[in-house]
Design a protein around this motif. Structure first.
Motif, PDB file in Angstrom:
ATOM      1  N   GLU A 269     -10.109  59.554 -23.490  1.00  0.00           N
ATOM      2  CA  GLU A 269     -10.347  58.383 -22.643  1.00  0.00           C
ATOM      3  C   GLU A 269     -10.295  57.078 -23.417  1.00  0.00           C
ATOM      4  O   GLU A 269      -9.919  56.036 -22.877  1.00  0.00           O
ATOM      5  N   SER A 270     -10.678  57.112 -24.700  1.00  0.00           N
ATOM      6  CA  SER A 270     -10.729  55.885 -25.504  1.00  0.00           C
ATOM      7  C   SER A 270      -9.494  55.700 -26.385  1.00  0.00           C
ATOM      8  O   SER A 270      -9.385  54.691 -27.083  1.00  0.00           O
ATOM      9  N   TRP A 271      -8.580  56.649 -26.338  1.00  0.00           N
ATOM     10  CA  TRP A 271      -7.408  56.586 -27.220  1.00  0.00           C
ATOM     11  C   TRP A 271      -6.537  55.379 -26.831  1.00  0.00           C
ATOM     12  O   TRP A 271      -6.168  55.224 -25.669  1.00  0.00           O
ATOM     13  N   PRO A 272      -6.212  54.508 -27.767  1.00  0.00           N
ATOM     14  CA  PRO A 272      -5.456  53.284 -27.439  1.00  0.00           C
ATOM     15  C   PRO A 272      -4.049  53.604 -26.924  1.00  0.00           C
ATOM     16  O   PRO A 272      -3.386  54.533 -27.405  1.00  0.00           O
ATOM     17  N   ARG A 273      -3.635  52.825 -25.955  1.00  0.00           N
ATOM     18  CA  ARG A 273      -2.263  52.975 -25.460  1.00  0.00           C
ATOM     19  C   ARG A 273      -1.288  52.594 -26.572  1.00  0.00           C
ATOM     20  O   ARG A 273      -1.510  51.657 -27.327  1.00  0.00           O
ATOM     21  N   GLY A 274      -0.192  53.317 -26.633  1.00  0.00           N
ATOM     22  CA  GLY A 274       0.811  53.043 -27.644  1.00  0.00           C
ATOM     23  C   GLY A 274       0.459  53.570 -29.012  1.00  0.00           C
ATOM     24  O   GLY A 274       1.174  53.298 -29.991  1.00  0.00           O
ATOM     25  N   HIS A 275      -0.633  54.335 -29.092  1.00  0.00           N
ATOM     26  CA  HIS A 275      -1.056  54.870 -30.392  1.00  0.00           C
ATOM     27  C   HIS A 275      -0.617  56.328 -30.568  1.00  0.00           C
ATOM     28  O   HIS A 275      -1.073  57.020 -31.469  1.00  0.00           O
ATOM     29  N   GLY A 276       0.259  56.774 -29.727  1.00  0.00           N
ATOM     30  CA  GLY A 276       0.693  58.158 -29.815  1.00  0.00           C
ATOM     31  C   GLY A 276      -0.159  59.066 -28.952  1.00  0.00           C
ATOM     32  O   GLY A 276      -1.087  58.629 -28.266  1.00  0.00           O
ATOM     33  N   LEU A 285      -8.281  66.194 -34.523  1.00  0.00           N
ATOM     34  CA  LEU A 285      -8.965  64.903 -34.571  1.00  0.00           C
ATOM     35  C   LEU A 285      -9.485  64.616 -35.974  1.00  0.00           C
ATOM     36  O   LEU A 285      -9.268  63.527 -36.527  1.00  0.00           O
ATOM     37  N   PHE A 286     -10.160  65.583 -36.575  1.00  0.00           N
ATOM     38  CA  PHE A 286     -10.744  65.369 -37.901  1.00  0.00           C
ATOM     39  C   PHE A 286      -9.664  65.254 -38.977  1.00  0.00           C
ATOM     40  O   PHE A 286      -9.831  64.516 -39.952  1.00  0.00           O
ATOM     41  N   ALA A 287      -8.556  65.958 -38.793  1.00  0.00           N
ATOM     42  CA  ALA A 287      -7.448  65.838 -39.750  1.00  0.00           C
ATOM     43  C   ALA A 287      -6.861  64.435 -39.704  1.00  0.00           C
ATOM     44  O   ALA A 287      -6.567  63.829 -40.753  1.00  0.00           O
ATOM     45  N   LEU A 288      -6.681  63.893 -38.491  1.00  0.00           N
ATOM     46  CA  LEU A 288      -6.154  62.535 -38.351  1.00  0.00           C
ATOM     47  C   LEU A 288      -7.116  61.507 -38.956  1.00  0.00           C
ATOM     48  O   LEU A 288      -6.693  60.556 -39.623  1.00  0.00           O
ATOM     49  N   ALA A 289      -8.406  61.703 -38.725  1.00  0.00           N
ATOM     50  CA  ALA A 289      -9.391  60.777 -39.277  1.00  0.00           C
ATOM     51  C   ALA A 289      -9.378  60.810 -40.804  1.00  0.00           C
ATOM     52  O   ALA A 289      -9.484  59.772 -41.462  1.00  0.00           O
ATOM     53  N   ALA A 290      -9.219  61.998 -41.360  1.00  0.00           N
ATOM     54  CA  ALA A 290      -9.165  62.127 -42.818  1.00  0.00           C
ATOM     55  C   ALA A 290      -7.934  61.447 -43.398  1.00  0.00           C
ATOM     56  O   ALA A 290      -7.949  60.995 -44.553  1.00  0.00           O
ATOM     57  N   GLN A 291      -6.872  61.347 -42.579  1.00  0.00           N
ATOM     58  CA  GLN A 291      -5.642  60.675 -43.024  1.00  0.00           C
ATOM     59  C   GLN A 291      -5.693  59.160 -42.815  1.00  0.00           C
ATOM     60  O   GLN A 291      -4.746  58.452 -43.162  1.00  0.00           O
ATOM     61  N   GLY A 292      -6.785  58.668 -42.240  1.00  0.00           N
ATOM     62  CA  GLY A 292      -6.949  57.232 -42.061  1.00  0.00           C
ATOM     63  C   GLY A 292      -6.492  56.685 -40.734  1.00  0.00           C
ATOM     64  O   GLY A 292      -6.394  55.469 -40.574  1.00  0.00           O
ATOM     65  N   ASP A 293      -6.233  57.559 -39.746  1.00  0.00           N
ATOM     66  CA  ASP A 293      -5.831  57.080 -38.422  1.00  0.00           C
ATOM     67  C   ASP A 293      -6.997  56.308 -37.810  1.00  0.00           C
ATOM     68  O   ASP A 293      -8.113  56.836 -37.653  1.00  0.00           O
ATOM     69  N   SER A 294      -6.776  55.060 -37.405  1.00  0.00           N
ATOM     70  CA  SER A 294      -7.856  54.187 -36.950  1.00  0.00           C
ATOM     71  C   SER A 294      -8.521  54.677 -35.670  1.00  0.00           C
ATOM     72  O   SER A 294      -9.748  54.613 -35.537  1.00  0.00           O
ATOM     73  N   ALA A 295      -7.730  55.174 -34.714  1.00  0.00           N
ATOM     74  CA  ALA A 295      -8.300  55.651 -33.458  1.00  0.00           C
ATOM     75  C   ALA A 295      -9.148  56.905 -33.678  1.00  0.00           C
ATOM     76  O   ALA A 295     -10.230  57.054 -33.099  1.00  0.00           O
ATOM     77  N   ALA A 296      -8.655  57.800 -34.508  1.00  0.00           N
ATOM     78  CA  ALA A 296      -9.408  59.017 -34.821  1.00  0.00           C
ATOM     79  C   ALA A 296     -10.686  58.673 -35.577  1.00  0.00           C
ATOM     80  O   ALA A 296     -11.755  59.251 -35.328  1.00  0.00           O
ATOM     81  N   ALA A 298     -12.413  55.978 -35.330  1.00  0.00           N
ATOM     82  CA  ALA A 298     -13.360  55.392 -34.383  1.00  0.00           C
ATOM     83  C   ALA A 298     -14.057  56.474 -33.566  1.00  0.00           C
ATOM     84  O   ALA A 298     -15.273  56.423 -33.334  1.00  0.00           O
ATOM     85  N   ALA A 299     -13.309  57.477 -33.114  1.00  0.00           N
ATOM     86  CA  ALA A 299     -13.892  58.575 -32.336  1.00  0.00           C
ATOM     87  C   ALA A 299     -14.885  59.364 -33.171  1.00  0.00           C
ATOM     88  O   ALA A 299     -15.969  59.740 -32.693  1.00  0.00           O
ATOM     89  N   VAL A 300     -14.511  59.632 -34.423  1.00  0.00           N
ATOM     90  CA  VAL A 300     -15.399  60.380 -35.315  1.00  0.00           C
ATOM     91  C   VAL A 300     -16.647  59.561 -35.612  1.00  0.00           C
ATOM     92  O   VAL A 300     -17.765  60.090 -35.671  1.00  0.00           O
ATOM     93  N   ARG A 301     -16.493  58.259 -35.794  1.00  0.00           N
ATOM     94  CA  ARG A 301     -17.633  57.387 -36.100  1.00  0.00           C
ATOM     95  C   ARG A 301     -18.638  57.409 -34.949  1.00  0.00           C
ATOM     96  O   ARG A 301     -19.855  57.486 -35.170  1.00  0.00           O
ATOM     97  N   ARG A 302     -18.133  57.345 -33.719  1.00  0.00           N
ATOM     98  CA  ARG A 302     -19.029  57.374 -32.564  1.00  0.00           C
ATOM     99  C   ARG A 302     -19.777  58.702 -32.467  1.00  0.00           C
ATOM    100  O   ARG A 302     -20.969  58.740 -32.167  1.00  0.00           O
ATOM    101  N   HIS A 303     -19.064  59.790 -32.725  1.00  0.00           N
ATOM    102  CA  HIS A 303     -19.710  61.100 -32.632  1.00  0.00           C
ATOM    103  C   HIS A 303     -20.723  61.282 -33.765  1.00  0.00           C
ATOM    104  O   HIS A 303     -21.779  61.903 -33.550  1.00  0.00           O
ATOM    105  N   ALA A 304     -20.417  60.768 -34.932  1.00  0.00           N
ATOM    106  CA  ALA A 304     -21.362  60.849 -36.043  1.00  0.00           C
ATOM    107  C   ALA A 304     -22.657  60.128 -35.697  1.00  0.00           C
ATOM    108  O   ALA A 304     -23.760  60.602 -36.010  1.00  0.00           O
ATOM    109  N   GLU A 305     -22.546  58.976 -35.018  1.00  0.00           N
ATOM    110  CA  GLU A 305     -23.754  58.250 -34.625  1.00  0.00           C
ATOM    111  C   GLU A 305     -24.546  59.040 -33.599  1.00  0.00           C
ATOM    112  O   GLU A 305     -25.782  59.100 -33.663  1.00  0.00           O
TER     113      GLU A 305
END
Length: 394
Positions: A269-276, A285-296, A298-305
């Motif tokens: 639902e929060s994934w930015p348009r045009g971001h793939g 999701l976690f693999a993308l976040a580990a690679q530095g994907d900004s949208a991933a 952000a999602a991981v950061r919210r869940h961590a909180e």
């Protein structure tokens, strides 16, 4: 098939039982090492070894050179000590491990539960397969421990399916008449694994927080698992949520909100348009976040909180020495800094770490529980891990 437990236990003096327990819990040792560790004289240790060898409970296994340059015979548990079985009976995956009482791996299995199939039935089939593979070569089966997602306790909550699930599990496992079968909650088993050879080794009081498809907490206090009156201690899915002005808490809503399915829905639902294309599974999701994907990220950061808020509630009630994050979601190291930040902001500093045991934690805890119960039966001494654990009887 080995000497019956009752016969062995009645024949062994206390010194022999102490030697047997030391070899089971600490591993191979020489006679001088056993004498020093147990404060026994040389003649007493020698007599104990002789008695244990007569029952095939101990066997010589090579030599070890001591500080004086002399070599001494090394002793291990023998085939007569037998083996144990541990099972993780999950809703989607079943794991089985067979080990000796001193922790040597004999066999292992892992299978997904086919759609529509009974996980208990698959566990029974896998257990039979492992027992057939082992045969008589590794001595008698001393104990079985099964981990289940069901609440396990002496008093079942009203409306609980627990008793029916446990009866089905006992029937499917079809254990030999003389073999004790213990059953424990899966999160508690994971906590036992962390305590025996995981991140909480040497820690007296800690909590293991499982975050994945479901959430739950295993509580260990002064080296013992806290189960509660009904076995429901740590069932944090039932914490009131949401809780605030104008909010109406729903039963089990916290688990629905923090579970992996809801995480991925919020991510989409929060994934930015045009971001793939947004990731379909948590691992992606976690693999993308580990690679530095900004949208991933952000999602991981919210869940961590969100997880940090839950850890804060746990710390406020239990004030543990350590919190171990595990489960399919919680074991991802990338979550840890965000969880720590949330807890630090809301409550006092508490050590938080990530499980190193991964998806094997529950079955490792189950087999450790089985080994503890098997040794207790063999030596007629109280178990430490298996004390007060529910037994499935015929």
């Amino acid at each position: 098939m080995g000497t019956p437990v009752e016969t062995v236990a009645s024949a062994l003096p206390d010194s022999a039982r102490a030697v047997l327990a030391e070899l089971a819990t600490s591993g191979a040792a020489t006679r001088p090492q056993l004498g020093t560790k147990l404060n026994l004289s040389k003649p007493t240790v020698s007599a104990a070894i002789t008695q244990l060898e007569a029952h095939d409970l101990v066997t010589a296994g090579g030599h070890r050179q001591g500080a004086t340059g002399r070599t001494a015979v090394v002793y291990n548990l023998g085939p007569g000590a037998g083996h144990v079985l541990g099972l993780d009976v999950g809703s989607t995956f079943v794991r089985v491990r067979a080990k000796t009482l001193d922790g040597r791996l004999l066999a292992e299995r892992g299978e997904e539960v086919p759609a529509g199939e009974n996980a208990n039935a698959l566990a029974g089939t896998m257990l039979s397969s492992v027992r057939s593979e082992l045969g008589a070569a590794h001595g008698p089966l001393r104990s079985i421990a099964a981990a289940t997602s069901t609440m396990v306790g002496p008093v079942a909550p009203e409306g609980s399916r627990g008793p029916a699930v446990l009866e089905d599990l006992r029937r499917q496992l079809d254990p030999p008449e003389s073999v004790p079968v213990l059953v424990e909650n899966n999160v508690n088993c994971a906590a036992i694994a962390e305590m025996t050879h995981g991140a909480a080794d040497g820690v007296d009081s800690f909590v293991y927080l499982q975050a994945g498809v479901r959430i739950g907490v295993g509580i260990v206090h002064n080296g013992s698992v806290v189960r509660g009156r009904t076995g429901g201690a740590g069932e944090i899915a039932y914490l009131p949520f949401p809780w605030g002005s104008g909010a109406s808490p729903q039963r089990g809503e916290l688990e629905s909100y923090l579970g992996s399915a809801a995480l991925m829905q919020r991510c989409r639902e929060s994934w930015p348009r045009g971001h793939g294309t947004p990731p379909a599974q948590p691992a992606e999701l976690f693999a993308l976040a580990a690679q530095g994907d900004s949208a991933a990220e952000a999602a991981v950061r919210r869940h961590a909180e969100d997880l940090g808020n839950l850890v804060t509630a746990t710390v406020a009630v239990l004030d543990p020495e350590l919190v171990v994050l595990g489960g399919g979601i919680g074991q991802n190291h990338i979550l840890l800094p965000g969880v720590q930040d949330a807890v630090r902001r809301l409550i006092w500093e508490t050590p938080i770490t990530t499980s190193q045991l991964g998806n094997e934690a529950t079955v490792l805890g189950a087999v450790a529980l089985a080994a503890d119960a098997g040794l207790a039966e063999l030596t007629r001494t109280p178990g430490t891990l298996s004390k007060n654990v529910r037994a499935l009887t015929r």
